[in-house]
Each structure stands twice: as structure tokens, then as C-alpha cells.
Scaffold this motif. Structure first.
Motif, PDB file in Angstrom:
ATOM      1  N   ALA A 163     -12.796 -39.203 -15.139  1.00 37.81           N
ATOM      2  CA  ALA A 163     -13.926 -38.273 -15.287  1.00 37.81           C
ATOM      3  C   ALA A 163     -15.098 -38.961 -15.969  1.00 37.81           C
ATOM      4  O   ALA A 163     -16.266 -38.753 -15.592  1.00 37.81           O
ATOM      5  CB  ALA A 163     -13.496 -37.046 -16.089  1.00 37.81           C
ATOM      6  N   ASP A 164     -14.819 -39.803 -16.945  1.00 40.31           N
ATOM      7  CA  ASP A 164     -15.887 -40.524 -17.642  1.00 40.31           C
ATOM      8  C   ASP A 164     -16.619 -41.492 -16.712  1.00 40.31           C
ATOM      9  O   ASP A 164     -17.822 -41.724 -16.864  1.00 40.31           O
ATOM     10  CB  ASP A 164     -15.319 -41.296 -18.834  1.00 40.31           C
ATOM     11  CG  ASP A 164     -14.936 -40.384 -19.992  1.00 40.31           C
ATOM     12  OD1 ASP A 164     -15.444 -39.249 -20.046  1.00 40.31           O
ATOM     13  OD2 ASP A 164     -14.119 -40.811 -20.835  1.00 40.31           O
ATOM     14  N   VAL A 211     -16.819 -34.841 -11.899  1.00 42.93           N
ATOM     15  CA  VAL A 211     -16.456 -34.954 -13.315  1.00 42.93           C
ATOM     16  C   VAL A 211     -15.430 -33.884 -13.671  1.00 42.93           C
ATOM     17  O   VAL A 211     -14.340 -34.170 -14.181  1.00 42.93           O
ATOM     18  CB  VAL A 211     -17.697 -34.832 -14.222  1.00 42.93           C
ATOM     19  CG1 VAL A 211     -17.289 -34.808 -15.695  1.00 42.93           C
ATOM     20  CG2 VAL A 211     -18.670 -35.978 -13.968  1.00 42.93           C
ATOM     21  N   ARG A 212     -15.760 -32.636 -13.398  1.00 41.29           N
ATOM     22  CA  ARG A 212     -14.852 -31.537 -13.719  1.00 41.29           C
ATOM     23  C   ARG A 212     -13.586 -31.602 -12.870  1.00 41.29           C
ATOM     24  O   ARG A 212     -12.479 -31.281 -13.344  1.00 41.29           O
ATOM     25  CB  ARG A 212     -15.571 -30.199 -13.529  1.00 41.29           C
ATOM     26  CG  ARG A 212     -14.701 -28.986 -13.802  1.00 41.29           C
ATOM     27  CD  ARG A 212     -14.198 -28.926 -15.256  1.00 41.29           C
ATOM     28  NE  ARG A 212     -13.412 -27.734 -15.490  1.00 41.29           N
ATOM     29  CZ  ARG A 212     -13.916 -26.572 -15.885  1.00 41.29           C
ATOM     30  NH1 ARG A 212     -15.236 -26.464 -16.097  1.00 41.29           N
ATOM     31  NH2 ARG A 212     -13.157 -25.528 -16.078  1.00 41.29           N
ATOM     32  N   GLU A 220     -11.205 -33.834 -14.495  1.00 40.72           N
ATOM     33  CA  GLU A 220     -10.646 -33.175 -15.679  1.00 40.72           C
ATOM     34  C   GLU A 220      -9.567 -32.168 -15.273  1.00 40.72           C
ATOM     35  O   GLU A 220      -8.556 -32.008 -15.977  1.00 40.72           O
ATOM     36  CB  GLU A 220     -11.752 -32.500 -16.474  1.00 40.72           C
ATOM     37  CG  GLU A 220     -12.726 -33.491 -17.106  1.00 40.72           C
ATOM     38  CD  GLU A 220     -13.944 -32.837 -17.722  1.00 40.72           C
ATOM     39  OE1 GLU A 220     -14.628 -33.503 -18.524  1.00 40.72           O
ATOM     40  OE2 GLU A 220     -14.241 -31.669 -17.389  1.00 40.72           O
ATOM     41  N   ARG A 235     -16.680 -26.531 -11.939  1.00 42.49           N
ATOM     42  CA  ARG A 235     -17.129 -25.937 -13.200  1.00 42.49           C
ATOM     43  C   ARG A 235     -17.609 -24.506 -13.022  1.00 42.49           C
ATOM     44  O   ARG A 235     -17.700 -23.745 -13.991  1.00 42.49           O
ATOM     45  CB  ARG A 235     -18.257 -26.790 -13.789  1.00 42.49           C
ATOM     46  CG  ARG A 235     -19.534 -26.792 -12.970  1.00 42.49           C
ATOM     47  CD  ARG A 235     -20.542 -27.801 -13.447  1.00 42.49           C
ATOM     48  NE  ARG A 235     -21.789 -27.725 -12.688  1.00 42.49           N
ATOM     49  CZ  ARG A 235     -22.756 -28.653 -12.723  1.00 42.49           C
ATOM     50  NH1 ARG A 235     -22.608 -29.714 -13.496  1.00 42.49           N
ATOM     51  NH2 ARG A 235     -23.861 -28.513 -12.022  1.00 42.49           N
ATOM     52  N   TYR A 291     -21.515 -35.729  -9.907  1.00 40.18           N
ATOM     53  CA  TYR A 291     -21.650 -34.716 -10.956  1.00 40.18           C
ATOM     54  C   TYR A 291     -20.567 -33.652 -10.857  1.00 40.18           C
ATOM     55  O   TYR A 291     -20.068 -33.149 -11.868  1.00 40.18           O
ATOM     56  CB  TYR A 291     -23.041 -34.063 -10.900  1.00 40.18           C
ATOM     57  CG  TYR A 291     -23.186 -33.020  -9.813  1.00 40.18           C
ATOM     58  CD1 TYR A 291     -23.019 -31.671 -10.085  1.00 40.18           C
ATOM     59  CD2 TYR A 291     -23.486 -33.386  -8.504  1.00 40.18           C
ATOM     60  CE1 TYR A 291     -23.140 -30.712  -9.091  1.00 40.18           C
ATOM     61  CE2 TYR A 291     -23.604 -32.438  -7.508  1.00 40.18           C
ATOM     62  CZ  TYR A 291     -23.439 -31.104  -7.797  1.00 40.18           C
ATOM     63  OH  TYR A 291     -23.543 -30.166  -6.815  1.00 40.18           O
ATOM     64  N   ALA A 348     -23.270 -40.007 -12.882  1.00 41.07           N
ATOM     65  CA  ALA A 348     -24.143 -38.831 -12.815  1.00 41.07           C
ATOM     66  C   ALA A 348     -25.206 -38.813 -13.907  1.00 41.07           C
ATOM     67  O   ALA A 348     -26.337 -38.362 -13.670  1.00 41.07           O
ATOM     68  CB  ALA A 348     -23.307 -37.560 -12.881  1.00 41.07           C
ATOM     69  N   GLU A 349     -24.860 -39.300 -15.097  1.00 43.37           N
ATOM     70  CA  GLU A 349     -25.749 -39.130 -16.244  1.00 43.37           C
ATOM     71  C   GLU A 349     -26.449 -40.409 -16.702  1.00 43.37           C
ATOM     72  O   GLU A 349     -27.506 -40.335 -17.336  1.00 43.37           O
ATOM     73  CB  GLU A 349     -24.954 -38.545 -17.418  1.00 43.37           C
ATOM     74  CG  GLU A 349     -24.388 -37.158 -17.128  1.00 43.37           C
ATOM     75  CD  GLU A 349     -23.591 -36.594 -18.290  1.00 43.37           C
ATOM     76  OE1 GLU A 349     -23.543 -37.247 -19.361  1.00 43.37           O
ATOM     77  OE2 GLU A 349     -23.004 -35.498 -18.129  1.00 43.37           O
ATOM     78  N   GLY A 355     -27.240 -40.659 -10.037  1.00 44.16           N
ATOM     79  CA  GLY A 355     -27.025 -39.248 -10.328  1.00 44.16           C
ATOM     80  C   GLY A 355     -28.100 -38.336  -9.773  1.00 44.16           C
ATOM     81  O   GLY A 355     -27.921 -37.118  -9.739  1.00 44.16           O
ATOM     82  N   TYR A 364     -17.186 -41.006 -13.470  1.00 47.12           N
ATOM     83  CA  TYR A 364     -18.128 -40.216 -12.674  1.00 47.12           C
ATOM     84  C   TYR A 364     -19.233 -39.623 -13.543  1.00 47.12           C
ATOM     85  O   TYR A 364     -20.369 -39.444 -13.076  1.00 47.12           O
ATOM     86  CB  TYR A 364     -17.379 -39.117 -11.914  1.00 47.12           C
ATOM     87  CG  TYR A 364     -16.582 -39.676 -10.757  1.00 47.12           C
ATOM     88  CD1 TYR A 364     -17.203 -40.391  -9.738  1.00 47.12           C
ATOM     89  CD2 TYR A 364     -15.193 -39.521 -10.693  1.00 47.12           C
ATOM     90  CE1 TYR A 364     -16.481 -40.917  -8.685  1.00 47.12           C
ATOM     91  CE2 TYR A 364     -14.458 -40.043  -9.645  1.00 47.12           C
ATOM     92  CZ  TYR A 364     -15.110 -40.752  -8.646  1.00 47.12           C
ATOM     93  OH  TYR A 364     -14.393 -41.287  -7.601  1.00 47.12           O
ATOM     94  N   ARG A 365     -18.932 -39.352 -14.799  1.00 47.76           N
ATOM     95  CA  ARG A 365     -19.968 -38.885 -15.722  1.00 47.76           C
ATOM     96  C   ARG A 365     -21.024 -39.978 -15.922  1.00 47.76           C
ATOM     97  O   ARG A 365     -22.228 -39.692 -15.973  1.00 47.76           O
ATOM     98  CB  ARG A 365     -19.346 -38.478 -17.053  1.00 47.76           C
ATOM     99  CG  ARG A 365     -20.354 -37.851 -18.029  1.00 47.76           C
ATOM    100  CD  ARG A 365     -19.684 -37.382 -19.297  1.00 47.76           C
ATOM    101  NE  ARG A 365     -18.833 -36.211 -19.077  1.00 47.76           N
ATOM    102  CZ  ARG A 365     -17.517 -36.224 -19.080  1.00 47.76           C
ATOM    103  NH1 ARG A 365     -16.853 -37.353 -19.318  1.00 47.76           N
ATOM    104  NH2 ARG A 365     -16.826 -35.116 -18.854  1.00 47.76           N
TER     105      ARG A 365
END
Length: 321
Positions: A276-277, A251-252, A255, A74, A248, A283-284, A289, A279-280
Motif C-alpha cells: 500500500a505504501d 492504496v486502500r 490495505e 475507501r 490512488y 499517488a502522492e 498520481g 502505491y501511496r
């Protein structure tokens, strides 16, 4: 006192960046960075590794012969723009600066980053690159012969690291860099194809092991894997335990893989957008995370990864309900 072969800038000094910095220093190069925005802990680690710290990108770009960009996907474009801004200021270089983007991004992203350097009027020569494997590590005490463990660094584009006058051959050999194409984007594409198999597999393992945990059959799943596909089972478990501090940034990366497979392969992007979702969510939505490389508390074994994932997803579901 032996003079260094060349000064190499490394942005940034994270786990991978620090490993590369130590490898370069051990092989006769000097290393510098700009730690602006980094933690005190990172600054101290850089100093202890004999990495020279500059206060600005302008000073770094002026002092270095090569800059290696090793940042989360990112941040790849923003990091390149920082160097573009630094070299289009008041000073002018007498020799070109080589900028190697080693980040996990799609070929189209790499090409857009390369285009930024057109503003530098030839002061910067762009190299597309990628890192496949873990951070460099020094030889083990009992190793014979004593060799560093190093990742593979494929590079592409019109400029070859090995052909940089004076020190290029030594730098390419030290970094284990090999030129795979004269086209910008090819090295990045290779990384995307490789990471889709490794990190994509880990994302499948996250879902499989977490679901097995919630069904109460995690140990049975592990037993079946050990009995029938032991190599797959071992790889899944290694991936699960090593993944939390990196989720984290992955994720990118997922993508970017989705973009690569869409633009270069002709496949719908939905599969890796879904990865990606995953790993999101790590992380979140879970305590995993919060994990840091070298400072692990949770997710240090398969059971705890699965338990933390199940707990986090259940809590999210309750909040949404």
C-alpha cells in the motif's frame, strides 16, 4: 419499442462503471445513476452512453431493480450507507431492491457493509461480489463471433443474481456473474487473493524498475527479463504503464488485502501494508498520481514510469532532509 429487462443502477460511472453500464444497455437493460459530486465530463459521458441520471439517491433507489456499487474501496461503506438512508426515508418499496457490492474490500469489511442493510427491514437484499479483470469492452469490428470482452464477477451470499425473478438469469449471463458460495464475504475474499498476485506483482515491478533506473541498468534488466522470463517481463511492463491512474484507489485495496491475509489467512499484515505504501508513493509523491484514464501524459512507457518514480522519491527525500 422493446421494454428493458430491468433498470440497473450503477454507482459510480467511472471507467469500470461506464463499461458495465454500456454492457448492460447493449444487452437490453436500462441503466441509471446519481452523478452528484461527479465532474461535468462524467455527466456528459453518462448521458452520451444513454445512462439515465437521477438527482438523488432516493430517486435512484426507488426507480431501480438492482444497484451495483462500483466505487474505490475507501468509498464502499459510505456508498452503502447512502442507499440505506435512501430506502429508510418516507417511501417504501413494493418489491425488494438488490444491492450488489462489487468493490475490492476484505471479507470482514463486506460483512460490516452487509450489516448496514439490516436497517432496511427487508427492503434491500445484499449480494457480495467482486470484479476480476478490466472494464467490459464491445466487440472489435473484425471479431467473429462478435462478443463483448467482460471481466469475471464472482458473487456470494444467500441471494443469487441468476434466481432474481424475471430477469435474473439474463443479468447474471450479461455480467458474467457466477455464484461461488452462500456465505457473504467469500466473493470478496476471492478478489483479495487474486489481486494480491496481480497488483502485488506490479508493486514489485515498480520498485525493481525504479531502482534499476537509478542504478543505470534499466535496459539491462528488461533484456534479462525478455531473455529468461519473457512472460513475467511483459506482465511487469504492462502493469507499470497501466498503473498510474489507478494507484490512488489501490492504496486502500492493498490495505484490505493486508486485513484479509491477517484475519482469514493468519499472516502478519506488514507485507501488504508495505505494498500500500508503494502505491501511496506513486499517488502522492510523483507526477504519476495526476494521471487520468483516457487522458495520459506521463508514464506511458516503462522508462518514463521509472524516471517519474525516481524523480518523485528523490524530491521527497530532499524535502525530508
Amino acid at each position: 419499442m422493446t421494454l428493458p429487462l430491468a433498470k440497473v443502477g450503477v454507482i459510480s460511472i467511472g471507467d469500470m462503471g461506464m463499461g458495465i453500464a454500456k454492457l448492460l444497455i447493449a444487452n437490453g437493460f436500462s441503466v441509471a445513476t446519481n452523478c452528484k459530486g461527479r465532474s461535468d465530463d462524467t455527466v456528459e459521458r453518462a448521458k452520451s452512453a444513454q445512462v439515465e441520471i437521477y438527482k438523488s439517491d432516493e430517486h435512484l433507489a426507488e426507480a431501480c431493480d438492482v444497484i451495483l456499487s462500483v466505487v474505490p474501496p475507501r468509498d464502499a461503506a459510505a456508498t452503502a450507507q447512502r442507499i440505506v438512508d435512501a430506502v429508510t426515508g418516507p417511501f417504501r418499496r413494493s418489491e425488494p431492491l438488490y444491492y450488489a457490492d462489487l468493490n475490492a474490500v476484505a471479507p470482514s469489511t463486506t460483512k460490516s457493509i452487509a450489516a448496514l442493510f439490516e436497517q432496511t427491514r427487508g427492503q434491500v437484499r445484499f449480494i457480495d461480489g467482486a470484479i476480476i479483470g478490466g472494464p467490459p469492452a464491445p466487440p472489435k469490428p473484425d471479431a467473429s463471433p462478435a462478443r463483448w470482452s467482460v471481466p469475471s464477477i464472482p458473487v456470494s451470499g444467500p441471494y443469487k443474481i441468476a434466481e432474481i425473478p424475471g430477469y435474473g438469469a439474463a443479468l447474471a449471463a450479461t455480467l458474467n456473474a457466477r455464484h461461488v458460495s452462500d456465505e457473504v464475504g467469500v466473493a470478496s475474499g476471492l478478489k483479495m487473493c487474486f489481486a494480491s498476485l496481480t497488483k502485488g506483482f506490479t508493486a514489485l515491478a515498480i520498485q525493481s524498475f525504479t531502482t534499476a533506473q537509478r542504478l543505470g541498468v534499466l535496459d539491462e534488466l528488461r533484456g534479462e527479463l525478455r531473455g529468461l522470463v519473457p512472460a513475467h517481463g511483459a506482465a511487469a511492463e504492462r502493469g507499470l504503464v497501466g498503473m498510474p491512474p489507478k494507484a490512488y484507489r489501490w492504496v486502500r485495496e492493498m490495505e484490505e488485502i493486508a486485513l484479509t491475509f491477517d484475519e482469514e489467512g493468519g499472516f502478519p499484515p506488514g507485507l501488504f501494508q508495505g505494498v500500500a505504501d508503494v502505491y501511496r508513493a506513486v499517488a502522492e509523491d510523483t507526477v504519476l498520481g495526476q494521471e487520468k484514464v483516457g487522458k495520459r501524459n506521463r508514464g506511458t512507457d516503462v522508462h518514463d514510469v521509472a524516471a517519474a518514480m525516481a524523480e518523485g522519491l528523490e524530491n521527497k527525500k530532499k524535502k525530508n532532509d
